[in-house]
Design an enzyme around this catalytic site. Structure first.
Site, PDB file in Angstrom:
ATOM      1  N   LYS A   1      30.774  30.691 -46.992  1.00  0.00           N
ATOM      2  CA  LYS A   1      30.573  31.792 -46.043  1.00  0.00           C
ATOM      3  C   LYS A   1      31.845  32.608 -45.969  1.00  0.00           C
ATOM      4  CE  LYS A   1      27.192  33.072 -43.286  1.00  0.00           C
ATOM      5  NZ  LYS A   1      25.773  32.702 -43.468  1.00  0.00           N
TER       6      LYS A   1
ATOM      7  N   LYS B   1      27.554  29.123 -51.992  1.00  0.00           N
ATOM      8  CA  LYS B   1      26.704  30.297 -51.753  1.00  0.00           C
ATOM      9  C   LYS B   1      26.684  30.592 -50.268  1.00  0.00           C
ATOM     10  CE  LYS B   1      23.616  33.230 -53.287  1.00  0.00           C
ATOM     11  NZ  LYS B   1      24.283  34.257 -52.470  1.00  0.00           N
TER      12      LYS B   1
ATOM     13  N   THR C   1      14.359  36.373 -45.828  1.00  0.00           N
ATOM     14  CA  THR C   1      14.672  35.451 -44.738  1.00  0.00           C
ATOM     15  C   THR C   1      13.465  35.336 -43.808  1.00  0.00           C
ATOM     16  OG1 THR C   1      16.974  36.111 -44.909  1.00  0.00           O
ATOM     17  CG2 THR C   1      16.331  34.984 -42.884  1.00  0.00           C
TER      18      THR C   1
ATOM     19  N   SER D   1      18.031  34.778 -52.890  1.00  0.00           N
ATOM     20  CA  SER D   1      19.352  35.050 -53.478  1.00  0.00           C
ATOM     21  C   SER D   1      19.514  34.247 -54.770  1.00  0.00           C
ATOM     22  CB  SER D   1      20.470  34.648 -52.515  1.00  0.00           C
ATOM     23  OG  SER D   1      20.794  35.726 -51.662  1.00  0.00           O
TER      24      SER D   1
ATOM     25  N   LYS E   1      21.720  23.898 -45.816  1.00  0.00           N
ATOM     26  CA  LYS E   1      20.569  24.767 -46.068  1.00  0.00           C
ATOM     27  C   LYS E   1      20.194  24.737 -47.557  1.00  0.00           C
ATOM     28  CE  LYS E   1      20.986  28.708 -43.943  1.00  0.00           C
ATOM     29  NZ  LYS E   1      21.273  30.138 -43.625  1.00  0.00           N
TER      30      LYS E   1
ATOM     31  N   ASN F   1      17.921  42.874 -39.742  1.00  0.00           N
ATOM     32  CA  ASN F   1      17.035  42.641 -40.883  1.00  0.00           C
ATOM     33  C   ASN F   1      15.999  41.559 -40.586  1.00  0.00           C
ATOM     34  OD1 ASN F   1      16.415  40.786 -43.280  1.00  0.00           O
ATOM     35  ND2 ASN F   1      16.935  42.671 -44.315  1.00  0.00           N
TER      36      ASN F   1
END
Ligand code: GLU
Length: 423
Positions: A103, A67, A187, A352, A91, A218
């Site tokens: 990523k 992810k 986030t 997510s 994470k 963001n």
């Protein structure tokens, strides 16, 4: 190896000193499982063909499908993608999600492309990396300079390739295409929950509450809004063009307006002549007398060159890797507490995950439900990390890595390691 990747891997070695890790587990985590690079070619609006370098990395998938976001940035590189995927691996483990880390990136300045060119590029990326991604394999999401609209195009492209709607292939989509309520500010909200959960232990001066935010995309704009609404004074904000400072406090909503209109928060100064707003440099901003710094832009922003001047007692890392290893050592020496990225910004990937769960169930939650599910995760893990840091007398960053590493070790061992075969 880049300094950034070296710094990331050194965290692994440090964490390994505080938890029992078989040598072969450490070895597995030192290298990415799979990295793909491709040139993504599109037809530009003027009829010419242009190709762009692009990558996707699946760093480790022991705990589940990989992810992580896709960024569009002119400085993107394969090493950066690998480093970011390494951080995603930890994470996801830190917040206990059933995911590994991945990523992706395209080396491009999206501001130099038209919306149609960005759409073609995003769809072409999915074509090039289709063998890597998938709802059970690798699930991309937004990152620097990518957003819900781009995720929508990518999900649409993937769905038309497989021949049925496959919303769970990508998260951070528009709500109309199966996105989750509460993903846009996840986030920032996750970081906000972590900060509030640790507020008493951090011994922050509750009367002043002066915050400086570096980066106004963001994460930066959302945290400024949340903190402002919670009584914090946003004294300075920076983006890639410069910083604005106002001791009396800046208004996050007006900052967003200024940025949308002119492309930078610095136009806020022009538009608020009576407010004593000064345009300063980001380094001057980091050195301000304040109570909290929130880096919310790119990696390597707090370095050995500017860390010595920092006066804030706490740094909340909403960006990935904003503090270099050398700066980390300086901050530790100064007694400045850094709430590390792999905890502080994990709210994004957590929501997510909620989006992916909702897509797979075909059953959607209210925004309130999303927040109610996010908060206990951020509180639980930040408390665990704080307690471990106290108990072992280590930084919060090392404690977060120890927690992630312990979970990754359990999973890798369970898949079968030497200790399993030769007890
Ligand atoms: N790009 C975000 C991050 O670095 C979100 C990743 C995701 O949602 O998968 O954490």
């Amino acid at each position: 190896m880049s300094e950034m990747l070296e710094g990331a891997l050194s965290q692994l070695e440090t964490a390994a000193k505080y938890t029992e890790v078989p040598a072969e587990v450490l070895d597995a985590l030192r290298h990415p499982k799979e990295v793909m690079s491709a040139r993504v070619t599109i037809r530009m609006d003027n009829g010419s063909r242009r190709s762009f370098e692009a990558w996707r990395c699946r760093y480790d998938d022991t705990r589940g499908p990989t992810k992580g976001g896709i960024r569009y940035h002119p400085d993107a590189s394969m090493e950066e993608v690998i480093t970011l995927a390494f951080w995603m691996t930890f994470k996801c483990a830190v917040v206990g999600l059933p995911y590994g880390g991945g990523k992706g990136a395209i080396k491009v300045d999206p501001r130099s492309l038209s919306p149609h060119e960005i759409e073609r590029l995003s769809r072409a990326y999915v074509h090039s990396f289709a063998r890597m991604i998938g709802p059970d394999r690798d699930i991309p999401a937004p990152d620097v300079y990518t957003n819900a609209m781009i995720m929508g195009w990518m999900a649409d492209e993937y769905s038309s390739m497989v021949g049925y709607p496959a919303p769970a292939v990508i998260t951070g989509k528009p709500i109309a295409l199966g996105g989750s309520l509460g993903r846009v500010d996840a986030t920032a909200r996750g970081g906000f929950y972590v900060l509030n959960n640790l507020l008493a232990q951090l011994e922050l001066d509750k009367t002043q509450k002066r915050v400086v935010v570096h980066g106004y995309g963001n994460a930066g704009s959302m945290i400024a809004g949340l903190l402002h609404a919670d009584g914090w004074r946003v004294v300075a904000v920076a983006d890639s063009k410069g910083a604005v400072y106002c001791e009396a406090g800046l208004d996050p909503a007006r900052l967003s307006k200024a940025k949308n209109k002119s492309g930078s928060v610095i136009s806020y100064a022009r538009e608020s002549p009576g407010d004593k707003v000064e345009v300063i440099t980001p380094d001057e901003m980091f050195a301000l007398d304040c109570d909290l710094i929130v880096p919310a832009a790119m990696e390597d922003q707090i370095t050995a060159d500017n860390a010595g001047a920092i006066r804030a007692p706490v740094i909340l890392e909403l960006a990935n890797g904003p503090v270099t290893s050398a700066a980390d050592a300086i901050l530790e020496e100064k007694g400045i507490r850094v709430i590390p990225d792999i905890l502080a910004n994990a709210g994004g990937v957590t929501v997510s995950y909620f989006e992916w769960v909702q897509n797979r169930q075909g059953y959607y939650w209210t925004e309130e439900e999303v927040q109610q599910k996010l908060r206990p995760i951020m509180e639980r893990e930040s408390t665990a990390i704080w307690e471990m840091a106290q108990e072992k007398q280590i930084t919060l960053r090392t404690a977060a890595y120890v927690l992630g590493l312990a979970r990754l070790t359990d999973a890798i061992k369970a898949h079968g390691t030497q200790s399993y075969f030769c007890p």
